[in-house]
Design an enzyme around this catalytic site. Structure first.
Site, short mmCIF file in Angstrom:
data_model
loop_
_atom_site.label_atom_id
_atom_site.label_comp_id
_atom_site.label_asym_id
_atom_site.label_seq_id
_atom_site.Cartn_x
_atom_site.Cartn_y
_atom_site.Cartn_z
CE LYS A 65 2.04 -15.43 -0.90
NZ LYS A 65 2.07 -14.10 0.26
CG ASP A 101 0.57 -14.17 3.83
OD1 ASP A 101 1.45 -14.53 3.76
OD2 ASP A 101 0.20 -14.35 1.90
P1 NAP Z 1 2.21 -8.77 -6.22
O1 NAP Z 1 0.67 -9.64 -6.45
O2 NAP Z 1 3.09 -8.93 -7.14
O3 NAP Z 1 1.41 -7.58 -6.54
C1 NAP Z 1 2.25 -6.38 -6.35
C2 NAP Z 1 1.24 -5.19 -6.44
O4 NAP Z 1 2.01 -3.96 -5.96
C3 NAP Z 1 -0.06 -5.12 -7.19
O5 NAP Z 1 -0.78 -4.22 -7.22
C4 NAP Z 1 1.30 -3.65 -8.50
O6 NAP Z 1 0.47 -2.88 -9.22
C5 NAP Z 1 1.71 -2.84 -7.31
N1 NAP Z 1 3.18 -2.35 -7.35
C6 NAP Z 1 4.78 -2.50 -8.12
N2 NAP Z 1 4.93 -1.55 -7.98
C7 NAP Z 1 4.31 -0.50 -8.40
C8 NAP Z 1 5.27 1.10 -8.44
N3 NAP Z 1 6.26 1.34 -8.70
N4 NAP Z 1 4.00 1.54 -8.33
C9 NAP Z 1 2.64 1.32 -7.53
N5 NAP Z 1 2.35 -0.08 -7.12
C10 NAP Z 1 3.37 -1.40 -7.58
O7 NAP Z 1 2.94 -8.38 -4.69
P2 NAP Z 1 1.67 -9.48 -3.20
O8 NAP Z 1 1.78 -10.69 -3.47
O9 NAP Z 1 0.80 -9.05 -3.49
O10 NAP Z 1 3.14 -8.42 -2.49
C11 NAP Z 1 3.18 -7.05 -2.33
C12 NAP Z 1 4.25 -6.85 -1.14
O11 NAP Z 1 4.07 -7.49 -0.23
C13 NAP Z 1 6.02 -7.57 -1.87
O12 NAP Z 1 6.23 -6.37 -1.01
C14 NAP Z 1 5.48 -8.39 -0.64
O13 NAP Z 1 6.90 -8.31 -0.35
C15 NAP Z 1 4.54 -7.55 0.09
N6 NAP Z 1 4.57 -9.51 1.07
C16 NAP Z 1 4.88 -9.23 2.98
C17 NAP Z 1 4.19 -10.19 3.62
C18 NAP Z 1 4.93 -10.23 5.07
O14 NAP Z 1 4.38 -11.22 5.60
N7 NAP Z 1 5.12 -9.63 5.59
C19 NAP Z 1 3.26 -10.90 2.77
C20 NAP Z 1 2.86 -11.32 1.51
C21 NAP Z 1 3.27 -9.72 0.51
P3 NAP Z 1 -0.24 -3.21 -10.39
O15 NAP Z 1 -1.55 -4.00 -10.37
O16 NAP Z 1 -0.14 -1.89 -11.15
O17 NAP Z 1 0.98 -3.76 -11.71
#
Ligand code: NAP
Length: 278
Positions: A65, A101
């Protein structure tokens, strides 16, 4: 035929084709939406191939993204302010980037705008930027806390997004969030803890952080009920998963590409639930 896609890695499990293809059909548009997987190490080369192809538009998702931004000819101001693009429209080979989003996140909670004053956001990845921006712009909260496993990323998030209107803002380590003695109107999980290989992880125990009207929102939609939401359910709180957000962002992307509203007769939630969760 007009071509559209979702680009990401991995992408095999994306639900997006099941949202857009039925809409093209209902509106009799000669268009098709597919999944395109690009390995991170091939991003530059493959994205240039896509640019020289005849795709009319695409969604771009994890982990690209932010990476897509230098390849755009123009970026919408909101997408620019959160440094993340999830929708690209191609006009005469020029790429225009948007972020839908934000609308998707707000769609299911718009009617409670004036009740949300204290917000806790878990996570500081790409989705957290959209959620934080949406909360500040639409709820005008008095208090905003960002808790992330790595607190430095939460600090960066608060530096990037304009938070002047918020009286009290803080970032902290996720490990310390559960022991606060504060109550929140909205608690949002934007971390990926709770899905896929992390299905058995609850990012936060909220037992000290809620009141009877607290809304608990998990962006994860697969599984539909994460451990985080299960706790909210047990506590008798209002809770929702990310399926409506997924639907909301898709509807907005559809409008950007086709200039037409997503057909009202299609219930995305129902279509996806029947196909994937029954
Ligand atoms: P991202 O940029 O990879 O960020 C992941 C986040 O999760 C970071 O803050 C990371 O923390 C944290 N994390 C990962 N594993 C963890 C754990 N075991 N314990 C605690 N924190 C953890 O991903 P993203 O794009 O933000 O997406 C995040 C989530 O939102 C995903 O599940 C995605 O499917 C969902 N999402 C849903 C929609 C929808 O339309 N419903 C849209 C966008 C995203 P660190 O920084 O410490 O690594």
């Amino acid at each position: 035929m007009e071509k559209y896609a979702v680009v990401g890695f991995p992408i095999a499990h994306s639900f997006s084709p099941d949202i857009h293809n039925p809409a093209f059909k209902v509106l009799s548009l000669d268009a098709y939406y597919e999944r395109i997987e690009i390995r991170p190490e091939e991003f530059h080369e493959k994205i240039l191939d896509l640019k020289s192809s005849n795709f009319k538009g695409f969604n771009i998702t994890v982990p690209f993204k932010k990476q897509i931004i230098p390849y755009l000819d123009k970026i919408d101001s909101t997408a620019d302010s959160i440094n993340a693009v999830n929708t690209v429209k191609s006009i005469d080979g020029k790429w225009f980037g948007y972020n839908t989003d934000i609308d998707g996140f707000l769609d299911p909670i718009r009617e409670v705008t004036n009740k949300i004053k204290n917000v806790l956001i878990l996570g500081a990845g790409g989705a957290a930027y959209a959620v934080t921006y949406a909360c500040i712009e639409f709820f005008k909260p008095q208090k905003l806390l960002i808790a992330n496993r790595n607190p430095e990323s939460a600090k960066k998030l608060l530096e990037k997004i304009k938070t002047d209107s918020v009286n009290e803002k803080k970032y902290l380590a996720l490990d310390n969030a559960g022991i606060m003695h504060e109550k929140f109107d909205l608690i949002v999980n934007t971390t990926s803890a709770g899905m896929g290989a992390q299905k058995e992880i609850n990012p936060l125990n909220i037992k000290k952080l809620y009141h009877s009207e607290t809304i608990v929102y998990d962006l994860i939609y697969n599984p539909p009920e994460t451990l985080f939401l299960k706790q909210a359910k047990q506590l008798g709180l209002k809770y929702l998963n990310g399926l409506e957000m997924l639907a909301g962002q898709a509807k907005k992307s559809f409008k950007i590409w086709t200039n037409q509203d997503y057909p009202g007769e299609l219930d995305i939630n129902k279509m996806l639930t029947e196909k994937y969760f029954k």
